[in-house]
Design an enzyme around this catalytic site. Structure first.
Site, PDB file in Angstrom:
ATOM      1  CG  HIS A 263      -2.010   0.908   1.284  1.00 41.35           C
ATOM      2  ND1 HIS A 263      -2.414   1.674   0.229  1.00 41.35           N
ATOM      3  CD2 HIS A 263      -2.818   1.285   2.334  1.00 41.35           C
ATOM      4  CE1 HIS A 263      -3.394   2.482   0.607  1.00 41.35           C
ATOM      5  NE2 HIS A 263      -3.648   2.271   1.884  1.00 41.35           N
ATOM      6  CG  HIS A 302      -4.034   0.963  -8.338  1.00 39.49           C
ATOM      7  ND1 HIS A 302      -5.368   0.958  -8.019  1.00 39.49           N
ATOM      8  CD2 HIS A 302      -3.423   1.771  -7.437  1.00 39.49           C
ATOM      9  CE1 HIS A 302      -5.549   1.738  -6.971  1.00 39.49           C
ATOM     10  NE2 HIS A 302      -4.402   2.239  -6.584  1.00 39.49           N
ATOM     11  CG  ASP A 358       3.279   4.386  -4.243  1.00 42.14           C
ATOM     12  OD1 ASP A 358       3.362   5.456  -3.630  1.00 42.14           O
ATOM     13  OD2 ASP A 358       2.437   3.512  -3.997  1.00 42.14           O
TER      14      ASP A 358
HETATM   15  N1  ACO Z   1       4.743  -6.813 -10.905  1.00 42.87           N
HETATM   16  C1  ACO Z   1       4.601  -7.995 -11.530  1.00 42.87           C
HETATM   17  N2  ACO Z   1       3.417  -8.646 -11.652  1.00 42.87           N
HETATM   18  C2  ACO Z   1       2.360  -8.081 -11.083  1.00 42.87           C
HETATM   19  C3  ACO Z   1       2.424  -6.848 -10.409  1.00 42.87           C
HETATM   20  C4  ACO Z   1       3.673  -6.192 -10.327  1.00 42.87           C
HETATM   21  N3  ACO Z   1       3.801  -5.037  -9.706  1.00 42.87           N
HETATM   22  N4  ACO Z   1       1.201  -6.524  -9.949  1.00 42.87           N
HETATM   23  C5  ACO Z   1       0.385  -7.508 -10.312  1.00 42.87           C
HETATM   24  N5  ACO Z   1       1.091  -8.456 -11.012  1.00 42.87           N
HETATM   25  C6  ACO Z   1       0.553  -9.656 -11.640  1.00 42.87           C
HETATM   26  C7  ACO Z   1       0.260 -10.740 -10.613  1.00 42.87           C
HETATM   27  O1  ACO Z   1       1.375 -11.601 -10.422  1.00 42.87           O
HETATM   28  C8  ACO Z   1      -0.912 -11.428 -11.242  1.00 42.87           C
HETATM   29  O2  ACO Z   1      -0.425 -12.248 -12.284  1.00 42.87           O
HETATM   30  P1  ACO Z   1      -1.088 -13.696 -12.564  1.00 42.87           P
HETATM   31  O3  ACO Z   1      -2.491 -13.355 -13.037  1.00 42.87           O
HETATM   32  O4  ACO Z   1      -0.217 -14.314 -13.575  1.00 42.87           O
HETATM   33  O5  ACO Z   1      -1.097 -14.417 -11.248  1.00 42.87           O
HETATM   34  C9  ACO Z   1      -1.697 -10.306 -11.904  1.00 42.87           C
HETATM   35  O6  ACO Z   1      -0.702  -9.300 -12.208  1.00 42.87           O
HETATM   36  C10 ACO Z   1      -2.792  -9.701 -11.020  1.00 42.87           C
HETATM   37  O7  ACO Z   1      -2.186  -9.293  -9.791  1.00 42.87           O
HETATM   38  P2  ACO Z   1      -2.916  -9.262  -8.389  1.00 42.87           P
HETATM   39  O8  ACO Z   1      -1.879  -9.398  -7.321  1.00 42.87           O
HETATM   40  O9  ACO Z   1      -4.049 -10.260  -8.392  1.00 42.87           O
HETATM   41  O10 ACO Z   1      -3.543  -7.834  -8.392  1.00 42.87           O
HETATM   42  P3  ACO Z   1      -4.116  -7.079  -7.131  1.00 42.87           P
HETATM   43  O11 ACO Z   1      -5.163  -6.167  -7.635  1.00 42.87           O
HETATM   44  O12 ACO Z   1      -4.488  -8.029  -6.042  1.00 42.87           O
HETATM   45  O13 ACO Z   1      -2.846  -6.268  -6.600  1.00 42.87           O
HETATM   46  C11 ACO Z   1      -1.276  -4.561  -6.220  1.00 42.87           C
HETATM   47  C12 ACO Z   1      -2.671  -4.922  -6.770  1.00 42.87           C
HETATM   48  C13 ACO Z   1      -1.154  -5.064  -4.765  1.00 42.87           C
HETATM   49  C14 ACO Z   1      -1.130  -3.050  -6.205  1.00 42.87           C
HETATM   50  C15 ACO Z   1      -0.207  -5.225  -7.115  1.00 42.87           C
HETATM   51  O14 ACO Z   1      -0.325  -4.770  -8.442  1.00 42.87           O
HETATM   52  C16 ACO Z   1       1.204  -4.996  -6.587  1.00 42.87           C
HETATM   53  O15 ACO Z   1       1.673  -5.756  -5.734  1.00 42.87           O
HETATM   54  N6  ACO Z   1       1.907  -3.934  -7.096  1.00 42.87           N
HETATM   55  C17 ACO Z   1       3.238  -3.638  -6.617  1.00 42.87           C
HETATM   56  C18 ACO Z   1       3.111  -2.872  -5.300  1.00 42.87           C
HETATM   57  C19 ACO Z   1       2.649  -1.454  -5.529  1.00 42.87           C
HETATM   58  O16 ACO Z   1       3.140  -0.744  -6.394  1.00 42.87           O
HETATM   59  N7  ACO Z   1       1.688  -1.031  -4.674  1.00 42.87           N
HETATM   60  C20 ACO Z   1       1.179   0.333  -4.716  1.00 42.87           C
HETATM   61  C21 ACO Z   1      -0.265   0.331  -5.046  1.00 42.87           C
HETATM   62  S1  ACO Z   1      -0.848   1.993  -5.138  1.00 42.87           S
HETATM   63  C22 ACO Z   1      -1.095   2.459  -3.542  1.00 42.87           C
HETATM   64  O17 ACO Z   1      -1.346   1.703  -2.644  1.00 42.87           O
HETATM   65  C23 ACO Z   1      -0.963   3.871  -3.283  1.00 42.87           C
END
Ligand code: ACO
Length: 423
Positions: A263, A302, A358
């Site tokens: 987050h 996101h 971010d």
């Molecule tokens: N890098 C690589 N792969 C990713 C990323 C990433 N940053 N984010 C999602 N994916 C992939 C997952 O592995 C998944 O792949 P799959 O379908 O092959 O299993 C798919 O994309 C969907 O990802 P989820 O984790 O199900 O998406 P969710 O909506 O639950 O997660 C999140 C969102 C937590 C923001 C995620 O994208 C992430 O971890 N990003 C990196 C951390 C980040 O930048 N957080 C800031 C968010 S903005 C904020 O809070 C202000």
């Protein structure tokens, strides 16, 4: 008759009204399964509306973010953080007189009780500043017990302005404790953001005045981070508030939720990632690692935005403004290359992973000389405006109920206690 959803299951059936794209989840209870009344299973609440809110609108598909109907890009260009805080909390932009009173009220409350500084300073100097901030915010309830009168409009208002006023002071003191510098008290000669920078960085000068281009860049970041509808920390704030809790207790919990690297901690993680990559030629290897599941590309993806995060676009512009004053950070080149590769790679495009807020904000914070541990603190300070607005909306919502989700129990059923000698 409006739009309805009809479900039949054996002899049971229900006809639930669809309103604003949702049905009342409790309607599902009319269908009875062998395990009891029907419910939904929704880890992470990805498809469940928990509140009705008129504060922030997001269209993640189109990349739209509006506070009370105003596009965030327009607010970032024309407004100030305190004006945006007023908008979020009161629902409309203030008149000039209302804004003057509001600024005066918030600034009047910037001083923090000396005992609260002891709360922060009793912690280890090298503790993460988010831990110090969380303790400082939660402790505010003990200084202002009238905050518990959540049904008193005067107490509600007083404690909202107190929290907004004191948040930068607590954050700055948490930082100065980490580096061993004496506390700097708020100055009436500086605006909200300038004063925050002064409380962080003032040394021997009588009055520290930050470069206006840098304080404006931070103000823009504050505006972009002010609210984001039912994100993890806001959901936590509202859940804690649903037990009729005061604003400090609720927002203290929000600080804790924001601390998580998925987050608010993500921008700190982005900087660490860029440093780990270290040079441009190592970018392809890192991207390959992400695609094979070894790491995540921090600052990408996101839960809501399946398009470019509108805040990331504004921040990209602010990066250039800040670097025109401070000089370019070599990590920017790595970030730009990562973005370029990711935006043209099938792994990222098929999953609709775009830069989020971010991805670039950490670079700005670093250029402003903040250590990475302070990045999430810089998110928590402005997000307090959103938490306060959402806390207030919940308190005033006649439909607010104590948050208490269901579970699917997967454990053992009744077993008789076995004496320790017989196990
Ligand atoms: N890098 C690589 N792969 C990713 C990323 C990433 N940053 N984010 C999602 N994916 C992939 C997952 O592995 C998944 O792949 P799959 O379908 O092959 O299993 C798919 O994309 C969907 O990802 P989820 O984790 O199900 O998406 P969710 O909506 O639950 O997660 C999140 C969102 C937590 C923001 C995620 O994208 C992430 O971890 N990003 C990196 C951390 C980040 O930048 N957080 C800031 C968010 S903005 C904020 O809070 C202000």
């Amino acid at each position: 008759m409006g739009d309805t959803l009809t479900i039949t299951h054996g002899d049971d059936s229900l006809s639930a009204e669809i309103s604003q794209g949702t049905i009342r989840a409790t309607e599902l209870k009319k269908i009875v399964t062998p395990d009891g009344p029907l419910a939904t299973y929704d880890p992470g609440l990805v498809n469940t509306a928990s509140v009705k809110s008129s504060i922030t609108y997001i269209d993640g598909e189109a990349g739209i973010l509006e506070y009370r109907g105003y596009p965030v890009e327009q607010l970032a260009e024309h407004s100030t953080f305190l004006e945006v805080a007023y908008l979020l909390i009161h629902g409309d932009l203030p008149t000039a007189d209302q804004l003057a009173v509001w600024e005066d009220e918030v600034n009047h409350h910037r001083l923090v009780h000396e005992n609260a500084s002891q709360v922060i300073e009793s912690l280890r100097y090298d503790a993460h500043p988010m831990g110090k901030l969380m303790s400082g915010v939660a402790s505010m309830q003990t200084f202002y017990p009238d905050a518990r009168n959540i049904n008193d409009p005067v107490a509600r208002h007083e404690n909202i302005v107190r929290l907004l006023g004191k948040m930068p002071t607590l954050a700055a003191w948490a930082y100065r404790h980490s580096v061993g510098w004496r506390r700097v008290y708020p100055s009436d000669e500086l605006n909200y953001v300038e004063n925050f920078l002064a409380m962080l960085f003032q040394m021997q000068e009588r009055l520290y005045r930050p470069d206006p281009r840098l304080s404006r860049a931070l103000e823009v970041l504050f505006i972009l981070h002010a609210d984001h509808e039912q994100n993890c920390s806001t959901n936590v704030v509202r859940a804690v508030a649903s037990a009729d809790n005061d604003i400090y207790t609720s927002c203290g919990a929000g600080v804790g939720a924001l601390f998580g690297p998925l987050h608010g901690g993500a921008n700190e993680a982005v900087l660490r990632m860029l440093r780990e990559i270290g040079s441009l030629d190592r970018v392809p290897e890192f991207v390959a690692g992400v695609k094979s599941g070894k790491a995540r590309l921090m600052g990408f993806g996101h839960r809501v935005y399946k398009n470019y995060d509108p805040r990331a676009k504004v921040i990209r512009q602010a990066v250039d403004d800040v670097f025109s004053v401070t000089g370019v950070n070599p990590l920017l080149q790595i970030a730009v290359e990562l973005e370029k590769i990711a935006l043209s790679d099938e792994y990222f495009t098929s999953r609709r992973l775009y830069p989020n807020v971010d991805f670039y904000s950490g670079l700005i914070y670093e250029a402003l000389h903040f250590p990475p541990a302070m990045f999430t603190v810089l998110f928590a300070v402005p997000r307090t405006a959103g938490w306060a607005a959402q806390w207030l909306e919940g308190v005033l919502d006649p439909e607010q109920k104590i948050t208490r989700p269901k579970q699917i129990y997967t454990g053992e059923r009744r077993r008789d206690y076995v004496n320790i000698d017989n196990r």
